[in-house]
Write a protein that holds these residues in place. Structure first.
Motif, PDB file in Angstrom:
ATOM      1  N   ASN A   1      -0.920  -6.129  -3.584  1.00  0.00           N
ATOM      2  CA  ASN A   1      -1.514  -5.232  -2.597  1.00  0.00           C
ATOM      3  C   ASN A   1      -0.511  -4.737  -1.554  1.00  0.00           C
ATOM      4  OD1 ASN A   1      -3.920  -3.926  -1.684  1.00  0.00           O
ATOM      5  ND2 ASN A   1      -3.983  -5.375   0.014  1.00  0.00           N
ATOM      6  N   ILE A   2       0.281  -5.635  -1.031  1.00  0.00           N
ATOM      7  CA  ILE A   2       1.255  -5.255  -0.001  1.00  0.00           C
ATOM      8  C   ILE A   2       2.239  -4.223  -0.547  1.00  0.00           C
ATOM      9  CG2 ILE A   2       3.192  -6.087   1.422  1.00  0.00           C
ATOM     10  CD1 ILE A   2       1.637  -8.789   1.581  1.00  0.00           C
ATOM     11  N   TYR A   3       2.800  -4.516  -1.720  1.00  0.00           N
ATOM     12  CA  TYR A   3       3.831  -3.647  -2.278  1.00  0.00           C
ATOM     13  C   TYR A   3       3.247  -2.329  -2.767  1.00  0.00           C
ATOM     14  CZ  TYR A   3       6.093  -8.143  -1.862  1.00  0.00           C
ATOM     15  OH  TYR A   3       6.553  -9.320  -1.374  1.00  0.00           O
TER      16      TYR A   3
ATOM     17  N   VAL B   1      -1.595   4.263  12.139  1.00  0.00           N
ATOM     18  CA  VAL B   1      -1.889   3.703  10.824  1.00  0.00           C
ATOM     19  C   VAL B   1      -3.322   3.180  10.829  1.00  0.00           C
ATOM     20  CG1 VAL B   1      -1.299   1.836   9.201  1.00  0.00           C
ATOM     21  CG2 VAL B   1       0.524   3.120  10.352  1.00  0.00           C
ATOM     22  N   ILE B   2      -4.036   3.458   9.740  1.00  0.00           N
ATOM     23  CA  ILE B   2      -5.422   2.997   9.631  1.00  0.00           C
ATOM     24  C   ILE B   2      -5.563   2.024   8.465  1.00  0.00           C
ATOM     25  CG2 ILE B   2      -6.408   5.069  10.680  1.00  0.00           C
ATOM     26  CD1 ILE B   2      -7.161   5.993   7.827  1.00  0.00           C
ATOM     27  N   LYS B   3      -6.629   1.239   8.526  1.00  0.00           N
ATOM     28  CA  LYS B   3      -6.950   0.320   7.437  1.00  0.00           C
ATOM     29  C   LYS B   3      -8.313   0.710   6.882  1.00  0.00           C
ATOM     30  CE  LYS B   3      -7.411  -4.523   6.142  1.00  0.00           C
ATOM     31  NZ  LYS B   3      -7.415  -5.924   6.617  1.00  0.00           N
ATOM     32  N   SER B   4      -8.398   0.757   5.567  1.00  0.00           N
ATOM     33  CA  SER B   4      -9.653   1.073   4.880  1.00  0.00           C
ATOM     34  C   SER B   4      -9.731   0.191   3.632  1.00  0.00           C
ATOM     35  CB  SER B   4      -9.689   2.559   4.508  1.00  0.00           C
ATOM     36  OG  SER B   4      -8.630   2.871   3.627  1.00  0.00           O
ATOM     37  N   ARG B   5     -10.702   0.481   2.782  1.00  0.00           N
ATOM     38  CA  ARG B   5     -10.809  -0.227   1.510  1.00  0.00           C
ATOM     39  C   ARG B   5     -10.644   0.781   0.377  1.00  0.00           C
ATOM     40  NH1 ARG B   5     -11.566  -5.257   1.841  1.00  0.00           N
ATOM     41  NH2 ARG B   5     -12.342  -5.792  -0.214  1.00  0.00           N
TER      42      ARG B   5
ATOM     43  N   HIS C   1      -3.704   0.076   3.774  1.00  0.00           N
ATOM     44  CA  HIS C   1      -3.095   0.613   4.996  1.00  0.00           C
ATOM     45  C   HIS C   1      -2.433   1.946   4.685  1.00  0.00           C
ATOM     46  CE1 HIS C   1      -3.482  -3.720   5.336  1.00  0.00           C
ATOM     47  NE2 HIS C   1      -3.597  -3.535   6.631  1.00  0.00           N
ATOM     48  N   THR C   2      -2.794   2.963   5.468  1.00  0.00           N
ATOM     49  CA  THR C   2      -2.254   4.298   5.230  1.00  0.00           C
ATOM     50  C   THR C   2      -1.988   5.014   6.547  1.00  0.00           C
ATOM     51  OG1 THR C   2      -4.481   5.234   5.106  1.00  0.00           O
ATOM     52  CG2 THR C   2      -3.439   4.673   3.023  1.00  0.00           C
ATOM     53  N   CYS C   3      -1.169   6.039   6.458  1.00  0.00           N
ATOM     54  CA  CYS C   3      -0.976   6.975   7.556  1.00  0.00           C
ATOM     55  C   CYS C   3      -1.773   8.229   7.206  1.00  0.00           C
ATOM     56  CB  CYS C   3       0.493   7.335   7.724  1.00  0.00           C
ATOM     57  SG  CYS C   3       0.727   8.711   8.886  1.00  0.00           S
TER      58      CYS C   3
ATOM     59  N   ILE D   1      -4.910   5.707  -7.957  1.00  0.00           N
ATOM     60  CA  ILE D   1      -3.521   5.312  -8.174  1.00  0.00           C
ATOM     61  C   ILE D   1      -3.251   3.894  -7.681  1.00  0.00           C
ATOM     62  CG2 ILE D   1      -2.572   6.338  -6.059  1.00  0.00           C
ATOM     63  CD1 ILE D   1      -0.246   7.271  -8.196  1.00  0.00           C
ATOM     64  N   LYS D   2      -3.924   3.495  -6.602  1.00  0.00           N
ATOM     65  CA  LYS D   2      -3.717   2.121  -6.134  1.00  0.00           C
ATOM     66  C   LYS D   2      -4.238   1.125  -7.163  1.00  0.00           C
ATOM     67  CE  LYS D   2      -4.183  -1.214  -2.505  1.00  0.00           C
ATOM     68  NZ  LYS D   2      -4.389  -1.477  -1.096  1.00  0.00           N
ATOM     69  N   ALA D   3      -5.401   1.395  -7.751  1.00  0.00           N
ATOM     70  CA  ALA D   3      -5.954   0.503  -8.770  1.00  0.00           C
ATOM     71  C   ALA D   3      -5.003   0.393  -9.962  1.00  0.00           C
ATOM     72  CB  ALA D   3      -7.324   0.986  -9.212  1.00  0.00           C
TER      73      ALA D   3
END
Length: 160
Positions: free
Chosen positions: A57-59, A139-143, A150-152, A42-44
């Motif tokens: 990316n931010i939004y 909050v974590i950061k991944s790829r 950035h996700t919870c 969904i992000k892609a």
């Protein structure tokens, strides 16, 4: 340089998707356009400028957090109800970003010499290691989709 009226005739702009804040852009159009990318993350799909114009990316991270959708969820696995919520969150995030002058970084200022202040209102983006404003989880950061994401982990359950 070219006259503004000619921009829409450029090949790139012929392929750009609709603007999410346009008056005639509806939740149904949003769902239909997203579902064209059913097997995509969904992000892609959100970042694909041929699906929607102007979602960066931010939004994408901010609106997915608002809708409680994990960015690595496949579009086809997200319900219509969740897609409607994502539509609402995306419009909210984009409108707030416009009101706050965007999420400009340290090297950009507008014509009045002001920086955008949206990042002061960001809920997850660049907040890794900090508490989620909704639940308090870290909050974590991944790829995801090749981008820093950035996700919870509590609010946005990873698909199984």
């Amino acid at each position: 340089l070219m006259p503004a009226i000619e921009v829409e005739n450029l090949d790139f702009f012929k392929r750009v998707g609709p603007e999410p804040l346009a008056d005639d852009f509806t939740p149904k159009i949003f769902r239909d356009r997203m579902k064209r990318r059913g097997n995509s993350l969904i992000k892609a799909a959100l970042l694909d400028q041929t699906v929607l114009a102007g979602v960066g990316n931010i939004y994408a991270d901010e609106s997915l957090w608002g809708a409680k959708i994990h960015p690595s969820s496949k579009v086809k696995d997200v319900s219509d109800s969740k897609l409607n919520t994502l539509f609402t969150e995306l419009c909210h995030v984009l409108q707030l970003a416009i009101e706050k002058g965007g999420s400009t970084n340290h090297t950009y200022v507008n014509v009045e010499g002001k920086r955008g202040s949206y990042m002061d209102f960001a809920r997850v983006f660049r907040r890794e290691g900090q508490a989620c404003p909704r639940c308090g989880e870290t909050v974590i950061k991944s790829r995801v989709a090749g981008r820093g994401t950035h996700t919870c982990p509590h609010c946005q359950k990873e698909p199984t």
